[in-house]
Design an enzyme around this catalytic site. Structure first.
Site, short mmCIF file in Angstrom:
data_model
loop_
_atom_site.label_atom_id
_atom_site.label_comp_id
_atom_site.label_asym_id
_atom_site.label_seq_id
_atom_site.Cartn_x
_atom_site.Cartn_y
_atom_site.Cartn_z
CB ALA A 65 1.20 12.93 -1.15
N GLY A 108 4.79 9.99 1.13
CA GLY A 108 4.25 10.76 2.24
C GLY A 108 3.79 9.88 3.41
CD GLU A 111 8.00 12.52 2.71
OE1 GLU A 111 6.94 12.47 2.05
OE2 GLU A 111 8.91 13.34 2.48
CD GLU A 131 8.27 10.41 -2.09
OE1 GLU A 131 9.12 9.49 -2.10
OE2 GLU A 131 7.73 10.83 -1.05
C1 HXC Z 1 -3.61 8.23 -5.07
C2 HXC Z 1 -3.46 5.96 -4.81
C3 HXC Z 1 -2.18 6.09 -4.26
C4 HXC Z 1 -1.64 7.40 -4.11
C5 HXC Z 1 -2.68 4.00 -4.32
N1 HXC Z 1 -3.73 4.66 -4.84
N2 HXC Z 1 -1.72 4.85 -3.97
N3 HXC Z 1 -4.16 7.03 -5.23
N4 HXC Z 1 -2.40 8.42 -4.53
N5 HXC Z 1 -0.44 7.62 -3.57
C6 HXC Z 1 -4.98 4.08 -5.34
C7 HXC Z 1 -4.79 3.45 -6.70
O1 HXC Z 1 -4.83 4.44 -7.70
C8 HXC Z 1 -5.95 2.51 -6.75
O2 HXC Z 1 -7.11 3.23 -7.07
C9 HXC Z 1 -6.09 2.04 -5.30
O3 HXC Z 1 -5.41 3.04 -4.52
C10 HXC Z 1 -5.43 0.72 -5.06
O4 HXC Z 1 -4.09 0.78 -5.50
P1 HXC Z 1 -3.44 -0.30 -6.50
O5 HXC Z 1 -2.30 0.38 -7.15
O6 HXC Z 1 -4.48 -0.90 -7.37
O7 HXC Z 1 -2.94 -1.41 -5.47
P2 HXC Z 1 -1.73 -2.43 -5.65
O8 HXC Z 1 -1.70 -2.97 -7.06
O9 HXC Z 1 -1.83 -3.38 -4.52
O10 HXC Z 1 -0.39 -1.55 -5.48
C11 HXC Z 1 -0.13 -0.95 -4.25
C12 HXC Z 1 0.97 0.13 -4.42
C13 HXC Z 1 0.55 1.11 -5.51
C14 HXC Z 1 2.30 -0.56 -4.79
C15 HXC Z 1 1.15 0.80 -3.06
O11 HXC Z 1 -0.76 1.57 -5.23
C16 HXC Z 1 1.43 2.30 -5.62
O12 HXC Z 1 2.55 2.23 -6.17
N6 HXC Z 1 0.96 3.47 -5.15
C17 HXC Z 1 1.67 4.72 -5.25
C18 HXC Z 1 2.83 4.74 -4.30
C19 HXC Z 1 3.59 6.05 -4.43
O13 HXC Z 1 4.14 6.39 -5.49
N7 HXC Z 1 3.63 6.84 -3.34
C20 HXC Z 1 4.31 8.11 -3.36
C21 HXC Z 1 3.33 9.17 -3.75
S1 HXC Z 1 4.10 10.73 -3.92
P3 HXC Z 1 -8.10 2.77 -8.25
O14 HXC Z 1 -9.09 3.88 -8.33
O15 HXC Z 1 -7.24 2.60 -9.46
O16 HXC Z 1 -8.66 1.48 -7.75
C22 HXC Z 1 4.25 11.28 -2.35
C23 HXC Z 1 4.89 12.62 -2.25
C24 HXC Z 1 5.08 13.02 -0.82
O17 HXC Z 1 3.90 10.66 -1.41
C25 HXC Z 1 5.59 14.39 -0.75
C26 HXC Z 1 4.95 15.16 0.34
C27 HXC Z 1 3.47 15.25 0.18
#
Ligand code: HXC
Length: 257
Positions: A65, A108, A111, A131
């Site tokens: 998400a 998400g 999911e 998460e």
């Molecule tokens: C918003 C995101 C994002 C996310 C990545 N980006 N994931 N933005 N929400 N979930 C953005 C980053 O901010 C970044 O933007 C760009 O995408 C590239 O990501 P990087 O982090 O620079 O890439 P990398 O170093 O290759 O790392 C990849 C990654 C990392 C390991 C996947 O992006 C990451 O950990 N993302 C979050 C994963 C996460 O926590 N997902 C769960 C979310 S909570 P900029 O502008 O900086 O270039 C969730 C709740 C669900 O899903 C519940 C129901 C809705």
């Protein structure tokens, strides 16, 4: 209809939806989910479509998400807006839906993939529910669907530590149907979807309905549900046609009726 966060195409009898927020690793924001739901509505209503493929990019199916969109939300906003309710649409699709996953399917994103009927994974796929690292937990079915796919210990470990699992582990655990080389993922998914779409759509819809029912009821109820549905198939044209074709040693011509 024009979409900004997804690409929508028709390939033969297959509807293809590509998540397309490349700058955000396909982070799932409200707009993307709304557009995805709209595209699903269109494909479900289209008589010419027999199966749907949802995919992302080489690098990410979806990295979760959209954290930046969620960050400032209050409890009342989440509650009143029924945050996440709209994510259900894909699990209620009546036509078969394949998730073709390359790269990250996290939070998400994992999911969403699990809300599809089956997952095909590229050898580059990485699944996880990270998460907990953000001080939250899965909210779009992750705590419920992952355990049904991989069992309690692995689901618990993934949800509590945020560890990612590669394609090999995901296949071993039963989360994905098959692993394919990344370069062949889309072709394979489209071919699999085309195979499904070449069957009787009526039979495919009833079949997925019954398989999915297994997660929602007891074994005895599920068996009863299956049996009643099976009986109903003898009212269809396609059952008569499929069996006639076998007997006459020819290809069936299904009418989805
Ligand atoms: C918003 C995101 C994002 C996310 C990545 N980006 N994931 N933005 N929400 N979930 C953005 C980053 O901010 C970044 O933007 C760009 O995408 C590239 O990501 P990087 O982090 O620079 O890439 P990398 O170093 O290759 O790392 C990849 C990654 C990392 C390991 C996947 O992006 C990451 O950990 N993302 C979050 C994963 C996460 O926590 N997902 C769960 C979310 S909570 P900029 O502008 O900086 O270039 C969730 C709740 C669900 O899903 C519940 C129901 C809705």
């Amino acid at each position: 209809t024009t979409f900004e966060t997804i690409l929508v195409e028709t390939r033969g009898r297959v509807g293809l939806i590509t998540l397309n927020r490349p700058g955000q690793l396909n982070a799932l924001n409200d707009q993307l989910i709304a557009e995805l739901n709209q595209a699903l509505d269109v494909f479900e209503a289209d008589e010419g479509i027999g199966a749907i493929v949802v995919t992302g990019s080489e690098k990410a199916f979806a990295a979760g998400a959209d954290i930046k969109e969620m960050q400032a939300k209050t409890y009342m906003e989440a509650y009143k807006g029924d945050f996440i309710a709209s994510w259900d649409r894909i699990s209620r699709a009546r036509k078969p839906v394949i998730a073709a996953v390359a790269g990250f399917a996290l939070g998400g994103g994992c999911e969403l993939a699990m809300s599809c009927d089956l997952i095909l994974a590229a050898d580059t796929a990485k699944f996880g529910q990270p998460e907990i690292k953000l001080g939250i937990m899965p909210g779009a079915g992750g705590t419920q669907r992952l355990i049904r796919a991989v069992g309690k210990s692995k689901a618990m470990e993934l949800c509590l530590t945020g560890r990612l699992m590669d394609a090999e582990e995901a296949e071993r655990a039963g989360l994905v149907a098959r692993i394919v080389p990344a370069a062949e993922l889309l072709d394979d998914a489209l071919k699999t979807a085309e195979t499904i779409a070449s069957m009787s759509l009526t039979a495919a819809m009833m079949t997925k309905d019954c398989v999915n029912r297994a997660h929602e009821t007891t074994l005895a109820e599920g068996i009863r549900y299956e049996r009643r549905t099976f009986h109903a198939m003898f009212a269809t044209h396609d059952q008569k046609e499929g069996m006639a074709a076998f007997t006459e040693k020819r290809r069936p011509r299904f009418r989805n009726a």
